[in-house]
Design a protein around this motif. Structure first.
Motif, PDB file in Angstrom:
ATOM      1  N   PHE A   1       7.870   1.450   4.604  1.00 22.88           N
ATOM      2  CA  PHE A   1       8.883   1.927   3.783  1.00 22.88           C
ATOM      3  C   PHE A   1       9.582   2.683   4.521  1.00 22.88           C
ATOM      4  O   PHE A   1       9.117   3.458   5.404  1.00 22.88           O
ATOM      5  CB  PHE A   1       8.245   2.348   2.524  1.00 22.88           C
ATOM      6  N   GLY A   2      10.891   3.066   4.104  1.00 22.79           N
ATOM      7  CA  GLY A   2      11.711   4.071   4.790  1.00 22.79           C
ATOM      8  C   GLY A   2      12.358   3.243   5.915  1.00 22.79           C
ATOM      9  O   GLY A   2      12.365   2.480   6.109  1.00 22.79           O
TER      10      GLY A   2
ATOM     11  N   LEU B   1       1.622  -6.615   5.195  1.00 24.13           N
ATOM     12  CA  LEU B   1       1.154  -5.411   4.485  1.00 24.13           C
ATOM     13  C   LEU B   1       2.418  -4.653   4.747  1.00 24.13           C
ATOM     14  O   LEU B   1       2.977  -4.274   6.034  1.00 24.13           O
ATOM     15  CB  LEU B   1       0.310  -4.659   5.384  1.00 24.13           C
ATOM     16  N   ILE B   2       2.838  -4.030   3.583  1.00 22.67           N
ATOM     17  CA  ILE B   2       4.065  -3.075   3.445  1.00 22.67           C
ATOM     18  C   ILE B   2       3.366  -1.662   3.171  1.00 22.67           C
ATOM     19  O   ILE B   2       2.637  -1.623   2.139  1.00 22.67           O
ATOM     20  CB  ILE B   2       5.261  -3.404   2.756  1.00 22.67           C
ATOM     21  N   VAL B   3       3.704  -0.566   4.068  1.00 22.00           N
ATOM     22  CA  VAL B   3       3.016   0.550   3.733  1.00 22.00           C
ATOM     23  C   VAL B   3       3.786   1.827   3.694  1.00 22.00           C
ATOM     24  O   VAL B   3       4.939   1.705   4.276  1.00 22.00           O
ATOM     25  CB  VAL B   3       1.723   0.678   4.769  1.00 22.00           C
ATOM     26  N   HIS B   4       3.488   2.668   2.798  1.00 25.09           N
ATOM     27  CA  HIS B   4       4.131   4.039   2.900  1.00 25.09           C
ATOM     28  C   HIS B   4       3.892   4.802   4.088  1.00 25.09           C
ATOM     29  O   HIS B   4       2.577   4.744   4.255  1.00 25.09           O
ATOM     30  CB  HIS B   4       3.862   4.796   1.725  1.00 25.09           C
ATOM     31  N   PRO B   5       4.947   5.473   4.928  1.00 29.15           N
ATOM     32  CA  PRO B   5       4.512   6.296   6.215  1.00 29.15           C
ATOM     33  C   PRO B   5       3.287   7.075   5.990  1.00 29.15           C
ATOM     34  O   PRO B   5       2.580   7.473   6.871  1.00 29.15           O
ATOM     35  CB  PRO B   5       5.806   6.920   6.469  1.00 29.15           C
TER      36      PRO B   5
ATOM     37  N   PHE C   1       0.904  -1.045  -0.062  1.00 28.66           N
ATOM     38  CA  PHE C   1       0.141  -0.180   0.063  1.00 28.66           C
ATOM     39  C   PHE C   1       0.788   1.368   0.065  1.00 28.66           C
ATOM     40  O   PHE C   1       1.478   1.865   0.826  1.00 28.66           O
ATOM     41  CB  PHE C   1      -0.739   0.158   1.224  1.00 28.66           C
ATOM     42  N   SER C   2       1.128   1.651  -1.112  1.00 23.95           N
ATOM     43  CA  SER C   2       2.315   2.742  -1.385  1.00 23.95           C
ATOM     44  C   SER C   2       2.111   3.507  -2.658  1.00 23.95           C
ATOM     45  O   SER C   2       2.036   2.655  -3.665  1.00 23.95           O
ATOM     46  CB  SER C   2       3.733   2.336  -1.203  1.00 23.95           C
ATOM     47  N   PRO C   3       2.486   4.807  -2.624  1.00 20.03           N
ATOM     48  CA  PRO C   3       2.913   5.395  -4.113  1.00 20.03           C
ATOM     49  C   PRO C   3       4.000   4.629  -4.631  1.00 20.03           C
ATOM     50  O   PRO C   3       4.987   3.922  -3.833  1.00 20.03           O
ATOM     51  CB  PRO C   3       2.811   6.773  -3.772  1.00 20.03           C
ATOM     52  N   ASN C   4       4.534   5.377  -5.686  1.00 19.00           N
ATOM     53  CA  ASN C   4       5.889   4.776  -6.282  1.00 19.00           C
ATOM     54  C   ASN C   4       6.859   5.063  -5.241  1.00 19.00           C
ATOM     55  O   ASN C   4       7.030   6.228  -4.657  1.00 19.00           O
ATOM     56  CB  ASN C   4       6.159   5.520  -7.725  1.00 19.00           C
ATOM     57  N   GLN C   5       8.186   4.206  -5.336  1.00 21.27           N
ATOM     58  CA  GLN C   5       9.046   4.736  -4.470  1.00 21.27           C
ATOM     59  C   GLN C   5      10.276   3.613  -4.625  1.00 21.27           C
ATOM     60  O   GLN C   5       9.925   2.552  -4.873  1.00 21.27           O
ATOM     61  CB  GLN C   5       8.806   4.682  -2.906  1.00 21.27           C
ATOM     62  N   VAL C   6      11.422   3.962  -4.395  1.00 17.65           N
ATOM     63  CA  VAL C   6      12.533   3.081  -4.901  1.00 17.65           C
ATOM     64  C   VAL C   6      12.785   1.629  -4.305  1.00 17.65           C
ATOM     65  O   VAL C   6      13.287   0.951  -4.970  1.00 17.65           O
ATOM     66  CB  VAL C   6      13.859   4.023  -4.981  1.00 17.65           C
TER      67      VAL C   6
ATOM     68  N   ASN D   1      -4.185   0.604  -4.320  1.00 16.70           N
ATOM     69  CA  ASN D   1      -4.042   2.096  -4.607  1.00 16.70           C
ATOM     70  C   ASN D   1      -3.742   2.914  -3.626  1.00 16.70           C
ATOM     71  O   ASN D   1      -4.484   2.856  -2.683  1.00 16.70           O
ATOM     72  CB  ASN D   1      -5.219   2.285  -5.390  1.00 16.70           C
ATOM     73  N   PRO D   2      -2.768   3.856  -3.532  1.00 19.23           N
ATOM     74  CA  PRO D   2      -2.375   4.652  -2.325  1.00 19.23           C
ATOM     75  C   PRO D   2      -3.383   5.612  -2.016  1.00 19.23           C
ATOM     76  O   PRO D   2      -3.322   5.979  -0.904  1.00 19.23           O
ATOM     77  CB  PRO D   2      -1.077   5.140  -2.643  1.00 19.23           C
ATOM     78  N   ILE D   3      -4.568   5.803  -2.974  1.00 15.19           N
ATOM     79  CA  ILE D   3      -5.543   6.845  -2.648  1.00 15.19           C
ATOM     80  C   ILE D   3      -6.620   6.220  -1.943  1.00 15.19           C
ATOM     81  O   ILE D   3      -7.560   6.923  -1.512  1.00 15.19           O
ATOM     82  CB  ILE D   3      -5.772   7.418  -3.798  1.00 15.19           C
TER      83      ILE D   3
END
Length: 470
Positions: free
Chosen positions: A147-148, A120-124, A75-80, A100-102
């Motif tokens: 992530f991060g 679940l891996i998620v963007h902060p 669950f994340s937008p694009n990131q490296v 979809n991150p939205i």
């Protein structure tokens, strides 16, 4: 009628995704950079990518007891780091579902539960929605990772939990297993009803030079430039800075590039092709884009010649099935393996395919079928119209559907009966009688669309019922 490509058959790799991506047929050196964060410049070389994915796979197995066939959700937008998690899960024998991150909590919860995700891996930045959804889906907090590199509210970065010195040899798939085993669970947009899980196999292929994409797999040494947002400025800056050759995108981004004059201040000459998908892009928009940037666009879709019909496709690249939905699968894939795309398409004498609309969106009136996209393309050429959507209004009086248009107008114009009549006459003069906008023109502040640019005609039809009562 069945049409076959004029190109020779391609050789389908008889291997799983991970084995194919790392097989290195072009002898890519391990020090070649293949993933770059378009903002920070953080990157992975081919060697680092292989090493990190194997570490991630080992961490899943050692720390989370992740087994072959288990499902991990991203669950994340694009990131490296996205490709590390994506391919690392495949290396561990798992399946990946991307959300979809939205999405707000309800939509994310549905996908987590329906897919059977256990990690679940998620963007902060979107952790709050993920926390609520993971509780609904009964995913323990210890299996929700970030992530991060920062811990937030006791939720830890995946690197601090899963990455250590141990690596594993990726799960191996025989050719038969590669053809039948699910690797990805992507979800339909739900524009016509309940969202469905789309099962894609572990078998895959593809290669390019440098490209800008949403969620990349990596392949034969391409360098992928990854962005978390797709503003005109970030796209154009990346193309100019990294000399990007190919872009994978959606119609809204094409329209943004056409309508934003600042895009023309950048050097986009390195781009030799754009692949556009997710929703049909009108001929008018495609031509306008080419006239400005001189870059060809191919749409991501493929019935006798010049006669519109519904497109059915056959090949090893179509989805396996809809997850846990035999009724929908049987409706979409026939006994011979042909997949019903739902697209209305025609093919010319040279073998070029043109998408004109969706079958479910066709307007059936006066014994004829009217394609909304044709009328929308004409509407967009009117000086006052900035966006348009055409739907069918069923008239009890006429006992047929009437083509009806919703339009948004540009600054400097005012909504009025006179303007509506002018726009309607503008279209009616250019089409055959049965295609005329006999339902009229209605003004709207914004045409409702999903993230990939598909018009949400279901919402417009609900609005139309109320508007016609006024």
């Amino acid at each position: 009628m069945i049409f076959k490509s004029k190109y020779s058959d391609i050789k389908i790799p008889q291997a799983g995704i991970y084995q194919y991506v790392t097989s290195n047929p072009n002898k890519i050196p391990d020090e070649k950079v293949i993933y770059v964060d378009g903002v920070t410049g953080r990157s992975y070389t081919f060697g680092e990518f292989k090493h990190e994915t194997k570490k991630f796979a080992a961490g899943l197995q050692d720390k989370l007891e992740f087994k072959r066939g288990d499902v991990l959700a991203i669950f994340s937008p694009n990131q490296v780091d996205y490709p590390i998690v994506l391919l690392g899960t495949i290396a561990a024998g798992g399946k990946v579902t991307t959300a979809n991150p939205i999405y707000e909590t309800t939509k994310l919860s549905y996908q987590l539960i329906d897919s059977g995700a256990s990690v679940l891996i998620v963007h902060p930045e979107i952790l709050e929605a993920a926390i609520e959804a993971s509780i609904d889906a009964k995913i323990p907090a210890s299996r929700v990772l970030l992530f991060g590199d920062k811990e937030i509210k006791a939720y830890k970065p995946y690197r601090s939990v899963l990455i250590n010195d141990r690596i594993i040899e990726p799960i191996y798939y025989t050719p038969e297993e590669a053809k039948s085993t699910t690797a990805y669970l992507f979800y339909s947009s739900g524009t016509t009803g309940k969202r469905k899980g789309i099962e894609l196999r572990t078998q895959t292929c593809g290669s390019f030079k440098k490209f800008l994409v949403l969620q990349v797999l990596g392949n034969r040494g391409a360098t992928a430039i990854i962005h978390s947002n797709f503003s005109v400025e970030t796209i154009c800056e990346s193309i100019q800075k990294f000399k990007i050759n190919r872009i994978y995108t959606t119609p809204p981004i094409i329209l943004n590039l056409v309508n934003d004059p600042s895009a023309q201040q950048f050097d986009l000459s390195s781009v030799d092709k754009i692949i556009c998908g997710g929703a049909p892009l009108s001929d008018q928009s495609e031509r306008k884009f080419y006239n400005i940037f001189k870059i060809p666009i191919s749409q991501g879709y493929e019935l006798g010649c010049n006669e519109p019909g519904e497109l059915w496709i056959h090949g090893p690249n179509i989805m396996k099935s809809y997850l846990n939905n035999k009724v929908a699968t049987d409706a979409a894939i026939d006994k011979d393996g042909f997949f019903n795309t739902g697209d209305i398409v025609y093919v010319d004498e040279q073998g070029n395919y043109f998408i004109v609309d969706r079958n479910k969106e066709m307007i059936k009136g006066l014994g004829f079928h009217v394609t909304p996209s044709e009328l929308e393309s004409i509407l967009l050429t009117h000086a006052a119209v900035s966006d348009a959507a055409v739907i069918g209004y069923y008239s009890e009086k006429d006992a047929t559907e009437l083509p009806t248009a919703y339009v948004t107008i540009k600054n400097g114009y005012k909504q009025s009966r006179a303007l509506a009549e002018e726009i309607q006459s503008f279209v009616d003069e250019k089409v055959l009688p049965y295609k005329r906008l006999r339902g009229g023109i209605l003004f709207i502040d914004r045409i409702p669309k999903n993230a990939s640019g598909k018009i949400l005609r279901r919402l417009l039809k609900e609005s139309l019922k109320n508007d016609m009562k006024k």
